[in-house]
Design a protein around this motif. Structure first.
Motif, PDB file in Angstrom:
ATOM      1  N   ALA A 108      45.777  30.766  36.803  1.00  0.00           N
ATOM      2  CA  ALA A 108      44.345  30.496  36.628  1.00  0.00           C
ATOM      3  C   ALA A 108      43.515  31.610  37.248  1.00  0.00           C
ATOM      4  CB  ALA A 108      43.991  29.148  37.252  1.00  0.00           C
ATOM      5  N   LEU A 109      43.867  32.033  38.454  1.00  0.00           N
ATOM      6  CA  LEU A 109      43.100  33.090  39.123  1.00  0.00           C
ATOM      7  C   LEU A 109      43.262  34.440  38.425  1.00  0.00           C
ATOM      8  CD1 LEU A 109      43.657  32.213  42.889  1.00  0.00           C
ATOM      9  CD2 LEU A 109      41.615  31.808  41.485  1.00  0.00           C
ATOM     10  N   GLY A 110      44.469  34.741  37.961  1.00  0.00           N
ATOM     11  CA  GLY A 110      44.683  36.009  37.256  1.00  0.00           C
ATOM     12  C   GLY A 110      43.835  36.115  36.009  1.00  0.00           C
ATOM     13  N   ASN A 111      43.771  35.039  35.240  1.00  0.00           N
ATOM     14  CA  ASN A 111      42.966  35.064  34.014  1.00  0.00           C
ATOM     15  C   ASN A 111      41.470  34.986  34.301  1.00  0.00           C
ATOM     16  OD1 ASN A 111      45.084  35.471  32.243  1.00  0.00           O
ATOM     17  ND2 ASN A 111      45.378  33.298  31.850  1.00  0.00           N
ATOM     18  N   VAL A 112      41.072  34.259  35.348  1.00  0.00           N
ATOM     19  CA  VAL A 112      39.641  34.192  35.670  1.00  0.00           C
ATOM     20  C   VAL A 112      39.151  35.546  36.189  1.00  0.00           C
ATOM     21  CG1 VAL A 112      39.514  33.408  38.102  1.00  0.00           C
ATOM     22  CG2 VAL A 112      37.907  32.532  36.437  1.00  0.00           C
ATOM     23  N   MET A 113      40.001  36.274  36.867  1.00  0.00           N
ATOM     24  CA  MET A 113      39.621  37.623  37.310  1.00  0.00           C
ATOM     25  C   MET A 113      39.286  38.500  36.105  1.00  0.00           C
ATOM     26  SD  MET A 113      42.367  38.150  40.418  1.00  0.00           S
ATOM     27  CE  MET A 113      41.946  39.839  40.789  1.00  0.00           C
ATOM     28  N   ASP A 114      40.089  38.406  35.062  1.00  0.00           N
ATOM     29  CA  ASP A 114      39.813  39.162  33.828  1.00  0.00           C
ATOM     30  C   ASP A 114      38.485  38.734  33.221  1.00  0.00           C
ATOM     31  OD1 ASP A 114      42.324  40.210  34.199  1.00  0.00           O
ATOM     32  OD2 ASP A 114      43.061  39.683  32.211  1.00  0.00           O
TER      33      ASP A 114
END
Length: 173
Positions: A108-114
């Motif tokens: 979730a955090l990896g994709n929200v960073m993008d």
């Protein structure tokens, strides 16, 4: 604070950090090495392909006009906060479920960073079996999938607490 981390599932945040770093490094490599939609064949069924996903899983709402970026970012932040709460609540001994939560948190955090940095998610893992082409995905998506699969597995095979024996004569309890 250190005692809380050591005794709770927060102890498993190291796994989330490693997965977020791996996700972001591979996405950075993709952006630096491949032009948008450029593909590099690894095997006849697998390519590295630089793609953008403006939606969610399987490009859900990908062509919705831009508002979905904020919706998916908000959902990811709420879910991430809840996962951190669950990790804090759990014992560090609950390894399987803590690992699952940490993986989902990382994804979730990896994709929200993008989404925050670019307005879309960078995808690059591309499988084409000839008869079926899987939507392009990334390391964060793998983490979410594995974490969710672990949660499902846990729900089927976790030891269930036995109910407290009720007195035989009292049916209203």
């Amino acid at each position: 604070m250190a005692e809380i981390i050591e005794k709770s599932g927060l102890r498993w945040l190291w796994l989330a950090v490693i997965m977020v770093v791996l996700d972001q490094v591979t996405k950075y490599w993709t952006i630096q090495s491949l032009d948008l939609y450029e593909s590099y064949r690894i095997f006849s069924f697998f390519n590295f392909t630089h793609a953008r996903n403006y939606g969610a899983a399987f490009s859900f709402l990908g062509d919705a006009g831009g508002w979905q970026r904020y919706l998916f970012t908000a959902i990811a932040i709420v879910v991430s906060s809840y996962l951190v709460y669950l990790l804090k609540k759990n014992s560090s001994a609950d390894r399987w479920i803590n690992c699952a939560y940490a993986l989902i948190l990382a994804g979730a955090l990896g994709n929200v960073m993008d989404r925050v940095m670019f307005g879309y998610v960078v995808d690059f893992l591309d499988f084409d079996l000839g008869f079926y082409r899987w939507p392009t995905f990334n390391v964060a998506d793998i983490a979410i999938f594995i974490g969710a699969a672990m949660m499902i597995f846990e729900s089927f095979f976790a030891k269930q607490e036995k109910p407290i024996n009720q007195p035989k004569g009292n049916k209203n309890v």
